[in-house]
Design a protein around this motif. Sequence first.
Motif, PDB file in Angstrom:
ATOM      1  N   TYR A  52     -12.477  20.934 -10.486  1.00 14.80           N
ATOM      2  CA  TYR A  52     -13.729  20.188 -10.367  1.00 14.80           C
ATOM      3  C   TYR A  52     -14.703  20.824  -9.384  1.00 14.80           C
ATOM      4  O   TYR A  52     -15.919  20.770  -9.580  1.00 14.80           O
ATOM      5  CB  TYR A  52     -13.431  18.745  -9.933  1.00 14.80           C
ATOM      6  CG  TYR A  52     -12.561  18.007 -10.916  1.00 14.80           C
ATOM      7  CD1 TYR A  52     -13.085  17.462 -12.081  1.00 14.80           C
ATOM      8  CD2 TYR A  52     -11.188  17.874 -10.695  1.00 14.80           C
ATOM      9  CE1 TYR A  52     -12.279  16.793 -12.990  1.00 14.80           C
ATOM     10  CE2 TYR A  52     -10.369  17.210 -11.595  1.00 14.80           C
ATOM     11  CZ  TYR A  52     -10.924  16.676 -12.743  1.00 14.80           C
ATOM     12  OH  TYR A  52     -10.126  16.026 -13.639  1.00 14.80           O
ATOM     13  N   THR A  98     -16.237   3.830  -9.593  1.00 11.48           N
ATOM     14  CA  THR A  98     -15.748   4.674  -8.501  1.00 11.48           C
ATOM     15  C   THR A  98     -16.886   5.108  -7.577  1.00 11.48           C
ATOM     16  O   THR A  98     -16.726   5.174  -6.358  1.00 11.48           O
ATOM     17  CB  THR A  98     -15.020   5.911  -9.046  1.00 11.48           C
ATOM     18  OG1 THR A  98     -15.882   6.609  -9.953  1.00 11.48           O
ATOM     19  CG2 THR A  98     -13.739   5.529  -9.754  1.00 11.48           C
ATOM     20  N   TYR A 143       1.629   3.333 -12.123  1.00  7.15           N
ATOM     21  CA  TYR A 143       1.359   4.692 -11.644  1.00  7.15           C
ATOM     22  C   TYR A 143       2.144   5.029 -10.385  1.00  7.15           C
ATOM     23  O   TYR A 143       2.279   6.207 -10.042  1.00  7.15           O
ATOM     24  CB  TYR A 143      -0.144   4.854 -11.372  1.00  7.15           C
ATOM     25  CG  TYR A 143      -0.983   4.615 -12.588  1.00  7.15           C
ATOM     26  CD1 TYR A 143      -1.247   5.642 -13.482  1.00  7.15           C
ATOM     27  CD2 TYR A 143      -1.478   3.349 -12.881  1.00  7.15           C
ATOM     28  CE1 TYR A 143      -1.991   5.422 -14.626  1.00  7.15           C
ATOM     29  CE2 TYR A 143      -2.225   3.111 -14.022  1.00  7.15           C
ATOM     30  CZ  TYR A 143      -2.475   4.148 -14.892  1.00  7.15           C
ATOM     31  OH  TYR A 143      -3.212   3.925 -16.034  1.00  7.15           O
ATOM     32  N   THR A 197      -5.678   3.220 -10.904  1.00  6.69           N
ATOM     33  CA  THR A 197      -4.972   4.344 -11.505  1.00  6.69           C
ATOM     34  C   THR A 197      -4.995   5.525 -10.532  1.00  6.69           C
ATOM     35  O   THR A 197      -5.807   5.568  -9.600  1.00  6.69           O
ATOM     36  CB  THR A 197      -5.618   4.784 -12.827  1.00  6.69           C
ATOM     37  OG1 THR A 197      -6.892   5.384 -12.547  1.00  6.69           O
ATOM     38  CG2 THR A 197      -5.807   3.608 -13.776  1.00  6.69           C
ATOM     39  N   THR A 198      -4.129   6.470 -10.773  1.00  6.32           N
ATOM     40  CA  THR A 198      -4.097   7.670  -9.933  1.00  6.32           C
ATOM     41  C   THR A 198      -5.414   8.425 -10.021  1.00  6.32           C
ATOM     42  O   THR A 198      -5.948   8.901  -9.016  1.00  6.32           O
ATOM     43  CB  THR A 198      -2.942   8.589 -10.377  1.00  6.32           C
ATOM     44  OG1 THR A 198      -1.737   7.832 -10.445  1.00  6.32           O
ATOM     45  CG2 THR A 198      -2.761   9.732  -9.392  1.00  6.32           C
ATOM     46  N   ARG A 199      -5.965   8.533 -11.218  1.00  9.62           N
ATOM     47  CA  ARG A 199      -7.228   9.253 -11.384  1.00  9.62           C
ATOM     48  C   ARG A 199      -8.353   8.575 -10.609  1.00  9.62           C
ATOM     49  O   ARG A 199      -9.172   9.235  -9.975  1.00  9.62           O
ATOM     50  CB  ARG A 199      -7.596   9.350 -12.869  1.00  9.62           C
ATOM     51  CG  ARG A 199      -8.834  10.229 -13.126  1.00  9.62           C
ATOM     52  CD  ARG A 199      -9.268  10.231 -14.575  1.00  9.62           C
ATOM     53  NE  ARG A 199      -9.794   8.949 -14.997  1.00  9.62           N
ATOM     54  CZ  ARG A 199      -9.158   8.116 -15.821  1.00  9.62           C
ATOM     55  NH1 ARG A 199      -7.984   8.432 -16.314  1.00  9.62           N
ATOM     56  NH2 ARG A 199      -9.697   6.954 -16.144  1.00  9.62           N
ATOM     57  N   GLU A 200      -8.404   7.237 -10.646  1.00  9.78           N
ATOM     58  CA  GLU A 200      -9.444   6.513  -9.922  1.00  9.78           C
ATOM     59  C   GLU A 200      -9.336   6.747  -8.416  1.00  9.78           C
ATOM     60  O   GLU A 200     -10.341   6.988  -7.736  1.00  9.78           O
ATOM     61  CB  GLU A 200      -9.361   5.015 -10.241  1.00  9.78           C
ATOM     62  CG  GLU A 200      -9.811   4.677 -11.654  1.00  9.78           C
ATOM     63  CD  GLU A 200      -9.398   3.296 -12.115  1.00  9.78           C
ATOM     64  OE1 GLU A 200      -9.937   2.833 -13.139  1.00  9.78           O
ATOM     65  OE2 GLU A 200      -8.533   2.676 -11.455  1.00  9.78           O
ATOM     66  N   THR A 225     -10.448  10.309  -7.594  1.00 10.57           N
ATOM     67  CA  THR A 225     -11.897  10.429  -7.710  1.00 10.57           C
ATOM     68  C   THR A 225     -12.585   9.864  -6.473  1.00 10.57           C
ATOM     69  O   THR A 225     -13.538  10.459  -5.947  1.00 10.57           O
ATOM     70  CB  THR A 225     -12.395   9.688  -8.973  1.00 10.57           C
ATOM     71  OG1 THR A 225     -11.846  10.319 -10.136  1.00 10.57           O
ATOM     72  CG2 THR A 225     -13.919   9.719  -9.060  1.00 10.57           C
ATOM     73  N   GLU A 277      -0.388  14.713  -4.733  1.00 10.98           N
ATOM     74  CA  GLU A 277      -1.769  15.073  -5.051  1.00 10.98           C
ATOM     75  C   GLU A 277      -2.751  14.361  -4.129  1.00 10.98           C
ATOM     76  O   GLU A 277      -3.819  14.903  -3.801  1.00 10.98           O
ATOM     77  CB  GLU A 277      -2.070  14.735  -6.514  1.00 10.98           C
ATOM     78  CG  GLU A 277      -3.297  15.434  -7.059  1.00 10.98           C
ATOM     79  CD  GLU A 277      -3.218  16.955  -6.961  1.00 10.98           C
ATOM     80  OE1 GLU A 277      -4.257  17.586  -6.674  1.00 10.98           O
ATOM     81  OE2 GLU A 277      -2.121  17.513  -7.161  1.00 10.98           O
TER      82      GLU A 277
END
Length: 384
Positions: free
Chosen positions: A120, A281, A310, A323-326, A329, A364
């Motif tokens: 990213y 987010t 998660y 969530t992990t992605r949220e 981010t 992560e």
Amino acid sequence: MYEMLSSLSALCLFSVAAAREITFPPVFGVQVPFGSTGEHDIDGELDVSGAWYSGLMTYANLPYVHCLASDGENVEKYDIAIVGAPFDTGVTARPGARFGPSGIRTGARRIAPQFSWNMYTGRNSFLEWAKIVDCGDAPLTFLDNTVALNQLTKTHKVISGREANDTEYEVPRIITLGGDHTTTLPALRSTYDHFGPVSVIHFDSHLDTWDPEVLGGGLSHYAGVNHGTFLHIAHEEGLVLNSSIHAGIRAPVANKKYDLRHDKACGFSIIKARDLDRKGTQGVIERLKERTSGTKVYISVDIDVLDPAYAPATGTAEVGGWTTRELLTILDGLTGMEVIGADVVEVAPIYDNRGETTQLAAAEVVHSLISLMVETPVKGKLLA
């Protein structure tokens, strides 16, 4: 017939002997072989000095440094130190987070400094100005909480008290691998010495500002120091600023009004888990930045801020989380903050699944915290 069998045997022996000699074709466009950290000389000897998944396990295959060496011993300098806090006797639910540091390192096995260019941002935090090392775990007793927390406090003071590798930013910063959330208290005591009181961004499903008289039952001072009261104690000791904030809160409280009033008195405002549905987010990022603007920040991530889908491997799981992605981010959006310390806690590997879902997520999250620290160096006061 005998001569034919003899000829076949000789042919088989020749084939086996020939098969042992393997010739690899030339490799084009490969700088470093996947799975090796050293140079690879096609025409010469193979370098096996730095293969992944070998040797002692450190976070993200970082170099190990004995940061707790005795006075007079030569200790390699560093700018950011990873340290484990194997402690879980301050929990009110499921134990097991004493194995969190090793679990997070397990989740980070696939991460390596030279193979970590961010998709990213295009940056590789491991290869910029900061020297990042793994100091191993703090030596904590599991039989006496008071002694263990004093040991962890001393560990933080020793590690942060050494002169950093970068002479301009002479105070090393620490990321702690927990361990239950009580371990954040010694970390805040240490950062106070170098940076003064800080804003805490507390990612969690629980408030953790409960009065020790409430969560601990008033039985003893010993019982009142636990993973749900440490932020109350930090406020009491003047370690945190009134610009602190929770994010991801969703767990029930013990008292309808008192707990929330008390939380506000401890200097915290709240972003609830479902606020993400309305704000998004980016809205959460903006609120966190607005709340802590102009202050130095300590980021504490209880892995139970994530939904159990998660992150099942935690002591007090609460459904309805992020969530992990949220979470990643939001963390990555906190660029520009002066992050003086951080932790990822409440990882209890015994409750994880075979895919190591929680451990991978925690690893992560640590990576994101490293990136925030590297992006914004911070000057602190090195103690005499």
